[in-house]
Structures are given as C-alpha cells and as structure tokens.
Scaffold this active site. Structure first.
Site, PDB file in Angstrom:
ATOM      1  CB  THR A  73      87.745  14.256 -43.804  1.00  0.00           C
ATOM      2  OG1 THR A  73      89.304  14.152 -43.637  1.00  0.00           O
ATOM      3  CG2 THR A  73      86.951  12.816 -43.610  1.00  0.00           C
ATOM      4  CB  CYS A  74      88.152  19.218 -45.499  1.00  0.00           C
ATOM      5  SG  CYS A  74      87.612  19.093 -47.393  1.00  0.00           S
ATOM      6  CB  SER A  75      89.902  16.796 -40.710  1.00  0.00           C
ATOM      7  OG  SER A  75      90.550  16.746 -39.444  1.00  0.00           O
ATOM      8  N   GLY A 134      91.778  21.309 -41.862  1.00  0.00           N
ATOM      9  CA  GLY A 134      92.676  21.674 -42.939  1.00  0.00           C
ATOM     10  C   GLY A 134      92.244  22.810 -43.596  1.00  0.00           C
TER      11      GLY A 134
END
Length: 724
Positions: free
Chosen positions: A443-445, A385
């Site tokens: 998370t940064c996903s 992301g």
C-alpha cells in the site's frame, strides 16, 4: 481632509502595496525579501479550456455542506469543455492540479468571495460559481496580475465573463484576502492550511522523479550512454537540483532517479516517447521486484488492483526471460482491454494474460491459475503516504474522489473503515488459493489500520479456514540500505516513510509454511537460483545431468583413494560400506605388524642404550595397562618409511588433535610412567616442532588407538600410526 475620490485611491494603493509585499498571495508561503519592492514576477497563466475543465472537476470533488450551512450555491449543470484537448494527458494534469489546489483553499476562497460582496453586487448564473472560485484561486496566486494569452489561444465566453468580473472587484477581493490573513494571524493563507497538508506540499515540491528502464527494448548501459550524450551525468545520489544528473536506485537495479525540475526536458527525449524509460512511483517498482525475488523461472503470477498498466508491464519485463505468465484481473470494459493490449504490445510484453473477472469472483481452484505461485495484491488504500496526490492518482488510475479527503489531510473514520474491510477481504481471499506459496501486500498508506492490522488480522483468521499449510510473515526480500530502513523492518515489514526523496510505502510478504513431508528437489533449488540471476553462464539442464551422473557413481563400489591424505581418503569412501572398510583395516594392520617386527630387529644399538629405564618400556613380556604409557613407548621404534599407505576405514575417529600441555598438569603421577618416557621422543617423533615444547596426545586419542590395536592378532604389535 481628503475627498472621497482621493481616499479611495489611497486605499487602493495601500492594498496593492500589501499584496505585492506579502507572500500570502503566493501559495509557497515565503515572505518577500524586500518589503518596499513592488516588482512581481509573472506566473504563467492557464488557457480558457483548463479553467473550464478544472471547474467541472472541482464541481465533482468539492466539499459539500449541509443545507443549513451552505455558503455558495454551485448549481448542478457542468460547463461545456473544449473537445480539442480534453484527452491530452498534460492538459488533464493541469486541470486536476488547479482543481485540487482550489479544493485545499475552498473555505478561505469562499470567505473572500462573501466578504467582498461579489455575489450581492452582481447577478451571475449559479453554474458559473465553480468557475469563479477556480479562477479566483489562480487570480490571487498570480498576485492579481492580468492574464496574458497567446494570439492563437481559444477563448471561451464564460471564462471571459468571469475574468472581467474578478478584475472589476480586484480591490475588494484584495482587501478581503488581507483581512482573512489578519484574522488567522498568519503570514500567508498557506499557513492557514492544516499542518499535514503543508508538509505534503513541501515534500511534493522537492520529490524527485522515478523511472524504470524497459529492458525488453533497451539495455541498462544503452540508457546510460544515451543520457550521457544528452548531457546527463550519473551520480551516486541526487543532491543538486540545478544540474542534469541522475542516480540509480539502491533497491531496484533498473530504476533511475532524476531531479523534479528535469521532467519537462525528459518528456521530450526519445527514451520516454519510445517506452524505453517509464515514469512511475517507486512503490510500484518495489512491489514487482519483491515478487521477482520470490518466483522460479516457470512460476506464474497473479496481479490484483494494479491500477496503472505500467505496473503489469514492469512485472512482465522482469520475467521476460522466464516461462512465467502474468495474470491480471478486473479488466471488464472492452475499451480498456483493447487499450491495455495495445500498450503491452508497444512495450514489448508477451507473457500477459488478461482476466475479465474481478478478483473476489475468481475461484481459488480456477484451472487457469493452477501454476500461480505468487499473488501481488495492491489494494485500494487511502494514499496518505503520497506527497503529490494528483500525480499519483492520475498515473496509477486511483479513485479520484480521494482528492477531497487528501485536501483536508486525511480520511474520515467511516471511509477508512470501508477501505480496511475491502483490503481484509482481498487478502483473505488470496490465502484461499491452494497452489499459491507467497503473497506480496503493498500500500501507499502510513495508516496502521490499513497495513499491520490488516495483515495480522488475516494471519489470525486463516486458522479457521481450509486445512492447508498456514501463511507466516516473512522478512523483506529487498535490500535494506540504511540503518533507518533496518530499524523500520525489525518486525518483518518493509516501510518507507514519506520524505523529500520518496513517497510513503508499506510492503509485507506472506509465505506459506513448507510441508514437512515435502522435500525440496535439486531442480527447484537451481530454478530459484537461476531466477535470481545467481547461475550466470550455467545451464540448469546440464547441471541436473551432472547431478544424476554423480548419483550413479555413488551407487558403484568405492574405489581406492588417490589423494594421499587420510581425511580426504576417508571422505571418498562410502560410509555405508562398513564391512569393506573393516577388512581393509585388518589387512593394513597385519601388513604393518610384519614391517614393525623387522624394524625392531634392525634397530640401532644406540637406541637401546638410551636412558636406563627406557629398556623396561620395550619389554614385550607384559604390556602396560595405561594407554598413555603404551602410546608413548611405541615411538622408540622409529619407522623406516613415512610415506606408507594409510588406513581408510576408521581414520575419521582418529583425527589427531594437538594440544600443548605443561608437564605440571600431566594426567599421571610424577613417578613411574613419566620417568620411563624415552628422551628420543622429543627429537624424532614430531619433526619441525620447537625444542623444549613437547606435544602430547590426549587420553581419548590413546584409547581409540588401543581399541584398534586390540582388534589385531598380537597385543604387542607396534605400527607407526601414520595418521598422526
């Protein structure tokens, strides 16, 4: 017919015109507006040391092929970088950006080198091939214009050798580049990239800067005033990218947003240099603010896989007014420990405890963590992301090997499965801490496998563990500012999709279900309210003392009410003191019976001579069996005092309810009791009501009144019912 020399010159001229006309030689992908123009804007060139460092980085993260598909042999020996600037942060960022850009175009650049016959025409060491491909990317990005160096710039022999080689093959390289573009039917080599990578580059070019305010060193207002003096204007949202403006983030009160082009200017102001304003991705601020909303003033926090020390410092600063401790685990090297403590001291952090063990090696019953109530889990993720992977990975100290996969638009299935397994193990281990009441997972996903699937699988897995109160999914504690955010959070997950304004982010909050046998004390409620800033100007200690005094006062005998209102008087009486209430009722009714008897004897003669049937109602020989008739006949005896003290005990069930009913639906028949109703009732019984709109009492109210009357010694005692 042209001679070979003229033909070669014409070919060179045509290629150079094509190079200057097409934005394929720019990585932005925009076509030049004037196709006849040969004017090219110069782009700043890199110093020699950046080329060497970028070549070594590329050597480590490049896509390696199987032996039968190897196109270029890159050797195994790294180049010797310049030691003067290797530790400089800006220098490292430039080197990684150049290496990552080269990595995205690795296939195209290798094809250009092979098609131009540069390797077959020269003898050059294989260890320089990484330097060649890195410099080729920058060379074509600058439209094959010569590099301009400052007089005091350090030169490196290997860089000078490769630069001369590329300048000698400039024509052939330009022709190979044009053929590659035509082969893929693309306006530029930028359009040859995967769509996910192209969108990532577009978002990265407009992504604003996020910076949080270190409130332990400076207040919010002082930052606003400082920025105003430097020419910055505060706006509601970042819309103009050409002005010196900033905005306050809607989710985090201490986070500011700046346009991307202001970064160079901001890096030179004292707010940044003195650690009063910290650049960091918004996802990390969302995580720490979620933790802040879940803890009390004396709860400890355990942070896992924090990456950047700035995240730990931000959590510490948000809890600086508390007695909380912030535990951070996984710092095993002494050098990192020293650097971290040094940074925390500079930033004014005083409540941080460093644990050298990894998270999975820490026992759930560790005595140091018995007061930890919230765990912030920031697991290693794919970072799919993130729009600018280089910036994010360097700032958050993430795994640099991810750059190889992110340059191609995603991770292979086997790598993704490895990450998912690690995330699941850490989340289930966090659930084993018996004293912990909440877990924040961030998370940064944008991958469902790393986000929703991991959380849901962990919630299912906990049922087979130790007998404790289970965790459940809780709604976000952050404000939802747009309709889209509300829609994305309908399943109790907080999500930010990648956009021109922010990176992608996933956030989940797991809270332990409360034990039904446990009760929440007043202290816990006040502590939670104080932690959220809801008790400004109120001291919790004094509030608790007042609460204790109130409890003592309730234990004393109830006093006579002083309100003059029956409902408030009833609320002032202790509900458990039933005998005292009944005694007061009997005394009051007995007193009113005497008053009613004297009133009856002194009634005016004109009251008796009303309607002919009204005298029958007042005969005390036999009380009527119908409650409604008895209740309506009693008001004929007008009370002499309307401000008499009112009964306390059974007042609450006799609270009047006024209902206007038309005469046609009167519950009794048309003859009999209604004819006996005194006409005077409509004039003096309800003062202030409109003429012709009588108000009647419900039958339920009348029955309650009858029960009270039957408890008295005389069946025909008529008191004025002061509670109506």
């Amino acid at each position: 017919m042209l001679d070979p020399t003229s033909e070669r010159d014409l070919f060179d001229q045509e290629n150079m015109e094509e190079i200057s006309q097409l934005a394929s030689l720019e990585m932005s992908g925009d076509v030049v507006a004037n196709t006849n123009s040969t004017v090219v804007l110069e782009k700043p060139s890199y110093p020699d040391s950046v080329y060497v460092t970028a070549a070594n980085i590329f050597q480590g993260i490049r896509i390696q092929r199987s032996p039968d598909k190897v196109i270029i042999n890159y050797g195994s020996e790294p180049l010797q970088p310049s030691s003067s600037r290797s530790e400089d942060e800006s220098f490292q960022r430039l080197s990684y950006e150049l290496a990552f850009s080269t990595l995205k175009y690795q296939d195209i650049l290798e094809s250009i080198l092979i098609d131009s016959y540069i390797f077959s025409s020269t003898t050059i060491a294989s260890q320089l091939n990484s330097l060649i491909i890195v410099m080729l990317y920058d060379f074509q990005d600058r439209k094959f214009q010569p590099r301009i160096l400052s007089e005091n710039e350090e030169t490196i022999p290997e860089v000078q050798e490769v630069e001369n080689l590329l300048n000698g093959f400039k024509t052939k390289l330009a022709a190979a580049l044009a053929r590659c573009r035509i082969k893929h039917d693309a306006l530029s080599i930028y359009h040859i990239l995967p769509e996910t990578v192209r969108k990532q580059e577009q978002r990265a070019s407009t992504l604003p800067l996020y910076a949080w305010i270190n409130t332990s060193k400076i207040s919010l207002e002082e930052v606003y005033n400082n920025l105003r003096r430097k020419g910055y204007s505060k706006v509601k949202s970042i819309t103009s990218v050409n002005e010196k403006v900033y905005a306050v983030d809607q989710h985090c009160f201490n986070v500011l947003i700046f346009p991307a082009h202001l970064k160079t200017d901001l890096l030179n102001i004292d707010l940044i240099k003195d650690y009063k304003l910290i650049f960091q991705d918004k996802s990390r601020s969302l995580a720490v603010h979620s933790v802040k909303a879940l803890i009390n003033i004396d709860d400890d926090v355990l942070m896992v896989n924090t990456g950047s020390w700035y995240t730990v410092a931000h959590m510490s600063i948000l809890t600086s007014g508390h007695t909380s401790k912030i535990f951070v685990c996984g710092i095993q090297q002494e050098e990192k420990d020293f650097n971290a403590r040094k940074l925390f001291t500079r930033m004014g952090c005083q409540n941080i405890e460093i644990l050298h063990e990894t998270f999975l090696s820490i026992e759930s019953k560790d005595h140091r963590l018995q007061n930890v109530k919230v765990i912030l889990l920031l697991p290693r993720c794919s970072s799919l992301g993130v729009s600018n992977p280089v910036e994010f990975i360097l700032n958050e100290h993430e795994d640099k090997s991810l750059l190889q996969d992110l340059s191609q638009g995603g991770l292979p299935k086997d790598k993704l499965e490895t990450l998912v397994q690690q995330q699941f193990e850490q989340l289930t281990h966090a659930m084993k801490f018996t004293k912990v009441q909440a877990i924040v997972y961030c998370t940064c996903s944008v991958s469902k496998e790393e986000n929703e699937d991991v959380v849901e699988k962990a919630l299912e897995y906990q049922s087979s563990g130790v007998k404790m109160q289970p965790y459940r999914l809780s709604p976000p504690v952050l404000p939802l500012c747009t309709l889209k955010e509300i829609e994305l959070s309908m399943d109790r997950f907080f999500r930010l999709e990648p956009s021109d304004m922010n990176n992608g982010c996933f956030l989940s909050i797991l809270t332990r279900e409360r034990d039904p046998s446990e009760t929440v004390s007043v202290k816990d409620v006040l502590a939670r309210a104080a932690a959220k800033g809801l008790l400004e100007g109120v001291e919790v200690g004094k509030t608790l003392k007042r609460d204790k005094k109130r409890k003592k006062s309730k234990a004393l005998p109830s006093r006579a009410p002083h309100h003059g209102d029956p409902l408030r008087d009833h609320l002032a009486v202790d509900g458990n003191d039933t005998s005292n209430v009944q005694m007061k009722i009997s005394e009051l009714l007995h007193r009113e019976s005497k008053i009613s008897t004297s009133t009856k004897m002194s009634a005016p003669a004109k009251t008796v001579s009303q309607a002919g049937t009204s005298s029958q109602v007042r005969k005390p020989s036999k009380p009527l069996s119908t409650p409604l008739v008895r209740n309506f006949s009693r008001p004929v005896e007008r009370p002499t005092n309307f401000v008499r003290a009112r009964p306390e005990g059974k007042v609450i069930p006799l609270k009047p309810i006024e209902i206007v009913l038309p005469p046609v639906i009167f519950p009794l028949s048309s003859q009999g009791p209604r004819v006996q109703m005194p006409a005077t009732h409509f004039y003096y019984r309800f003062i202030g009501s409109k003429v012709g709109v009588p108000r009647y009492l419900t039958s339920s109210t009348s029955r309650r009144k009858e029960k009270v009357k039957e408890s008295t010694t005389s069946s025909h005692v008529r008191h004025p019912r002061p509670w109506l």
